[in-house]
Scaffold this active site. Structure first.
Site, PDB file in Angstrom:
ATOM      1  N   ASP A  86      -7.983 -12.085   1.700  1.00 49.14           N
ATOM      2  CA  ASP A  86      -7.112 -11.403   2.669  1.00 49.14           C
ATOM      3  C   ASP A  86      -7.371 -11.875   4.109  1.00 49.14           C
ATOM      4  OD1 ASP A  86      -5.709  -9.859   0.830  1.00 49.14           O
ATOM      5  OD2 ASP A  86      -7.121  -8.183   0.939  1.00 49.14           O
ATOM      6  N   HIS A 135      -2.669 -14.381   1.117  1.00 46.66           N
ATOM      7  CA  HIS A 135      -1.296 -13.991   1.464  1.00 46.66           C
ATOM      8  C   HIS A 135      -0.778 -14.950   2.532  1.00 46.66           C
ATOM      9  CE1 HIS A 135      -1.656 -10.088  -0.531  1.00 46.66           C
ATOM     10  NE2 HIS A 135      -2.768  -9.862   0.128  1.00 46.66           N
ATOM     11  N   HIS A 192       0.845  -1.197   0.000  1.00 49.08           N
ATOM     12  CA  HIS A 192       0.000   0.000   0.000  1.00 49.08           C
ATOM     13  C   HIS A 192       0.881   1.247   0.000  1.00 49.08           C
ATOM     14  CE1 HIS A 192      -3.632  -2.281   1.909  1.00 49.08           C
ATOM     15  NE2 HIS A 192      -3.618  -2.389   0.614  1.00 49.08           N
ATOM     16  N   HIS A 212     -11.626  -6.742   3.309  1.00 54.79           N
ATOM     17  CA  HIS A 212     -11.619  -5.367   3.766  1.00 54.79           C
ATOM     18  C   HIS A 212     -12.054  -4.357   2.696  1.00 54.79           C
ATOM     19  CE1 HIS A 212      -7.632  -4.093   1.837  1.00 54.79           C
ATOM     20  NE2 HIS A 212      -7.807  -5.353   1.481  1.00 54.79           N
ATOM     21  N   TYR A 215      -1.191  -7.865  10.404  1.00 52.56           N
ATOM     22  CA  TYR A 215      -2.117  -7.712   9.282  1.00 52.56           C
ATOM     23  C   TYR A 215      -3.507  -7.353   9.796  1.00 52.56           C
ATOM     24  CZ  TYR A 215      -4.091  -8.445   4.664  1.00 52.56           C
ATOM     25  OH  TYR A 215      -4.702  -8.241   3.453  1.00 52.56           O
ATOM     26  N   ASP A 249      -3.334  -6.373  -5.869  1.00 49.66           N
ATOM     27  CA  ASP A 249      -2.423  -7.466  -5.502  1.00 49.66           C
ATOM     28  C   ASP A 249      -3.018  -8.826  -5.875  1.00 49.66           C
ATOM     29  OD1 ASP A 249      -4.253  -6.817  -3.439  1.00 49.66           O
ATOM     30  OD2 ASP A 249      -3.063  -7.846  -1.933  1.00 49.66           O
ATOM     31  N   HIS A 251     -11.662 -10.783  -4.510  1.00 48.63           N
ATOM     32  CA  HIS A 251     -11.389  -9.410  -4.029  1.00 48.63           C
ATOM     33  C   HIS A 251     -10.455  -8.803  -5.068  1.00 48.63           C
ATOM     34  CE1 HIS A 251      -9.795  -6.138  -1.708  1.00 48.63           C
ATOM     35  NE2 HIS A 251      -8.693  -6.763  -1.311  1.00 48.63           N
ATOM     36  N   GLU A 255      -8.579  -5.865  -5.314  1.00 46.40           N
ATOM     37  CA  GLU A 255      -7.433  -4.993  -5.110  1.00 46.40           C
ATOM     38  C   GLU A 255      -6.328  -5.534  -6.032  1.00 46.40           C
ATOM     39  OE1 GLU A 255      -6.586  -4.576  -0.962  1.00 46.40           O
ATOM     40  OE2 GLU A 255      -5.238  -2.882  -1.311  1.00 46.40           O
TER      41      GLU A 255
HETATM   42 FE   LIG Z   1      -6.868  -6.444  -0.068  1.00 45.98          FE
HETATM   43 FE   LIG Z   2      -4.430  -8.698  -0.491  1.00 47.78          FE
END
Ligand SMILES: [Fe+2]
Ligand SMILES: [Fe+2]
Ligand SMILES: Cc1cc2nc3c(=O)[nH]c(=O)nc-3n(C[C@H](O)[C@H](O)[C@H](O)COP(=O)(O)O)c2cc1C
Length: 396
Positions: free
Chosen positions: A164, A225, A23, A145, A192, A83, A79, A81
């Site tokens: 996540d 992750h 991030h 999230h 995390y 990544d 999700h 995002e």
């Molecule tokens: Fe995320």
């Molecule tokens: Fe992630």
């Protein structure tokens, strides 16, 4: 290169040993990370999540070694995002018509990022996808999230793909929790949770209880992750239940910044008083400017109370303390008590301003804090020791 997880599931992600921040510079990742992607080969073939953009070509090349891309029937995006969705463009270039299963919010986010008109299939909680011997069931988990987040449960092999959730920024060539230094993994999981998920704790508690109430057999939790929870997978679920519920340990953390050491001397004296009053409590002292911000926040997360110190500079508090206060506000810690301290030369605004900021962040500020003029002498330090003792009494 793929790694076999079960007869039907192969890990096809990317282990990123080099990642040191995430991030931008918001989150330190001292132990690297991984972008876990999972290939399910049943009568139908499904791919769950992809990898981060810098590794898109590497990801697709690795996937090709594992499977003929033409055989992929479904892409599941839990999700979006970047990544996890970052390799989509590279992947979909080769298989443009394959349906992408995601929530409606997921579709909007993919469109917002990549501006492509792919074949989206929107799913909701309870929707299923039959793969043959196994079935995928989707569970929306909004704000865990991002608004688009969902989990995927694979019956037949009893795997929860949690994206996540339950993840850790932790690079490891071994994929399973019983093959790693588990203390390191737990620290990273907690860091995390604290830095990414804590502000959504009410949603996390509700969602976990909802999933537990389904009484699903659970052999493995596969996050996006870090390592896979294979040995006693519910251990991390139990931890999450604790972390999401106004978590604290018997710890008091002092965080300070200092230009010329006076505020440090105050921190040390206050810590001495705390220890004198309560020899059982674990006391930690951290430097706001020198210690890692996300590790500091993790120490605050596990504390029942903390003290924030800053010298007065330009009628305010220091740059490093300002950053931490901003982050504390965003993370919405619950059930924490605090106060402020610091050395000053003339106007001495820092202590009052820190106290106000903490209060605005939902922290219970126990009193007006303590400030000392210039370099504290023995008498002033004795007052700080006494303040530490009083602080312990005040938080009881
Ligand atoms: Fe995320
Ligand atoms: Fe992630
Ligand atoms: C750049 C600078 C700006 C300062 N601004 C203020 C101020 O606005 N008001 C004040 O009371 N003291 C101010 N001070 C004085 C410090 O608060 C004082 O030196 C204090 O003892 C420093 O504590 P430390 O040793 O923990 O850095 C300033 C000092 C510096 C170096």
């Amino acid at each position: 290169m793929g790694k076999q997880i079960t007869p039907k599931v192969t890990w096809v992600g990317k282990i990123d040993w080099e990642l040191k921040t995430f991030h931008g510079d918001e989150l330190s990742t001292h132990r690297g990370s991984s972008y876990n992607s999972y290939l399910i080969r049943d009568k139908k073939t499904a791919l769950i999540d992809t990898a981060w953009i810098p590794y898109d070509k590497e990801f697709v090349a690795g996937l090709k070694q594992e499977v003929d891309l033409k055989q992929i029937d479904y892409v599941i995006m839990q999700h979006n995002e970047c990544d996890h969705s970052g390799a989509l463009v590279e992947l979909m270039r080769e298989i443009p018509d394959v349906p992408i299963y995601c929530t409606a919010k997921g579709e909007a986010i993919i469109r917002g990022h990549y501006h492509k008109d792919w074949n989206f299939v929107n799913v909701k909680t309870g929707d299923t996808l039959d793969l043959g011997d196994t079935t995928l069931t989707f569970v929306e988990a909004p704000m865990l999230h991002w608004p688009d987040t969902m989990f995927t449960y694979m019956s037949g092999e009893n795997i929860l793909f949690s994206n996540d959730g339950f993840g850790q920024h932790y690079a490891s060539e071994s994929l399973f929790n019983d093959m790693v230094d588990i203390d390191e993994v737990y620290y990273e999981a907690e860091k995390y949770y604290c830095n990414i998920l804590n502000l959504y704790s009410p949603m996390a508690l509700k969602k976990i209880k909802e999933i537990l109430a389904m009484n699903l057999p659970l052999d493995m939790i596969c996050p996006s992750h870090g390592i896979i929870w294979k040995n006693n997978p519910t251990q991390i679920v139990e931890k999450y239940l604790q972390w999401a519920d106004a978590y604290q340990e018997n710890q008091i953390t002092l965080v300070y910044d200092t230009m010329w050491q006076s505020t440090r001397l105050m921190a040390q004296a206050i810590a001495k008083g705390i220890q004198k009053q309560d020899p059982q409590v674990r006391v930690k002292i951290l430097n706001a400017a020198k210690d890692d911000k996300n590790d500091i926040l993790t120490e605050i997360f596990r504390s029942k109370a903390f003290l924030m110190g800053s010298p007065t500079i330009n009628n305010g508090y220091s740059y490093a303390v300002a950053g931490l206060l901003e982050m504390i506000k965003g993370l919405k810690f619950k059930n924490k008590k605090a106060s402020a301290f610091g050395s000053y030369g003339w106007s001495g605004d820092a202590v009052k301003q820190i106290s106000e900021k903490l209060q605005q962040a939902g922290i219970t500020v126990v009193d007006g804090g303590i400030r000392e003029l210039w370099v504290p002498d023995q008498e002033m330090l004795d007052k700080c020791v006494q303040y530490g003792q009083d602080f312990v009494k005040a938080i009881e």
